[in-house]
Scaffold this motif. Sequence first.
Motif, mmCIF file in Angstrom:
data_model
loop_
_atom_site.group_PDB
_atom_site.id
_atom_site.type_symbol
_atom_site.label_atom_id
_atom_site.label_comp_id
_atom_site.label_asym_id
_atom_site.label_seq_id
_atom_site.Cartn_x
_atom_site.Cartn_y
_atom_site.Cartn_z
ATOM 1 N N MET A 1 0.827 -1.190 0.000
ATOM 2 C CA MET A 1 0.000 0.000 0.000
ATOM 3 C C MET A 1 0.873 1.255 0.000
ATOM 4 S SD MET A 1 -3.253 0.558 0.099
ATOM 5 C CE MET A 1 -4.632 1.039 1.020
ATOM 6 N N ARG A 2 1.952 1.245 0.707
ATOM 7 C CA ARG A 2 2.843 2.395 0.767
ATOM 8 C C ARG A 2 3.493 2.695 -0.573
ATOM 9 N NH1 ARG A 2 5.881 3.095 6.421
ATOM 10 N NH2 ARG A 2 6.779 5.017 5.697
ATOM 11 N N ILE A 3 3.880 1.683 -1.275
ATOM 12 C CA ILE A 3 4.523 1.863 -2.580
ATOM 13 C C ILE A 3 3.516 2.469 -3.558
ATOM 14 C CG2 ILE A 3 5.546 0.654 -4.541
ATOM 15 C CD1 ILE A 3 6.799 -1.287 -2.558
ATOM 16 N N ALA A 4 2.282 2.009 -3.495
ATOM 17 C CA ALA A 4 1.240 2.540 -4.383
ATOM 18 C C ALA A 4 1.001 4.023 -4.130
ATOM 19 C CB ALA A 4 -0.052 1.758 -4.192
ATOM 20 N N SER A 5 1.012 4.467 -2.886
ATOM 21 C CA SER A 5 0.796 5.884 -2.592
ATOM 22 C C SER A 5 1.988 6.727 -3.040
ATOM 23 C CB SER A 5 0.500 6.095 -1.102
ATOM 24 O OG SER A 5 1.613 5.757 -0.319
ATOM 25 N N LYS A 6 3.198 6.195 -2.941
ATOM 26 C CA LYS A 6 4.387 6.915 -3.411
ATOM 27 C C LYS A 6 4.344 7.063 -4.936
ATOM 28 C CE LYS A 6 7.611 5.915 0.305
ATOM 29 N NZ LYS A 6 8.885 5.304 0.677
ATOM 30 N N ILE A 7 3.960 5.987 -5.621
ATOM 31 C CA ILE A 7 3.862 6.030 -7.084
ATOM 32 C C ILE A 7 2.787 7.035 -7.492
ATOM 33 C CG2 ILE A 7 3.182 4.712 -9.125
ATOM 34 C CD1 ILE A 7 4.584 2.288 -7.842
ATOM 35 N N PHE B 1 1.807 9.668 -5.817
ATOM 36 C CA PHE B 1 2.347 11.007 -5.540
ATOM 37 C C PHE B 1 3.292 11.442 -6.653
ATOM 38 C CE2 PHE B 1 3.712 14.640 -3.298
ATOM 39 C CZ PHE B 1 5.088 14.717 -3.429
ATOM 40 N N ILE B 2 4.176 10.545 -7.069
ATOM 41 C CA ILE B 2 5.150 10.867 -8.129
ATOM 42 C C ILE B 2 4.422 11.152 -9.446
ATOM 43 C CG2 ILE B 2 7.003 9.899 -9.550
ATOM 44 C CD1 ILE B 2 8.020 8.509 -6.968
ATOM 45 N N LEU C 1 3.903 19.155 -13.225
ATOM 46 C CA LEU C 1 5.048 19.765 -13.913
ATOM 47 C C LEU C 1 4.815 19.824 -15.421
ATOM 48 C CD1 LEU C 1 8.023 18.237 -11.913
ATOM 49 C CD2 LEU C 1 7.190 20.594 -11.854
ATOM 50 N N LEU C 2 4.256 18.786 -15.996
ATOM 51 C CA LEU C 2 3.952 18.795 -17.432
ATOM 52 C C LEU C 2 2.913 19.858 -17.765
ATOM 53 C CD1 LEU C 2 3.887 14.990 -18.310
ATOM 54 C CD2 LEU C 2 5.481 16.707 -19.157
#
Length: 135
Positions: free
Chosen positions: A1-7, A9-10, A17-18
Amino acid sequence: MRIASKISFILTLISILLLLSVLTGCSSVPMKSPSNMIGYKESGKASFYAMKYQFRQTASGERFNQYSDTAAHKTLPFGAKVKVTNIKNGKSVIVKINDRGPFIKGRIIDLSRSAFSAIGHLDSGVIEVEIEVIK
């Protein structure tokens, strides 16, 4: 779950930015200053403002005056001085850019009545011109 939230966010950050880079590229005012624009030339059709625009606020914030030598251009900086020459008769007038437009295909500049009549007949409505930034 943590990795999914970081992805997530990125991806959101990259999207922002785009979007900012696209919006910056869509600016109608050139990045060059008027002094760097000196000598810039363009050819096309010129028209003039209808009387209904008299005293209305222009894009630069000034009030429009048909009796001042002013003009609208899509991208030239406000305050730029432009020499407008009628291709057919060689007559020229110096105008100050204080508005945006024209928004009709093929037209490159909208002149005040005063400026237009200095180089052409109002009856013609549209004339072929060359413009050159002089200041």
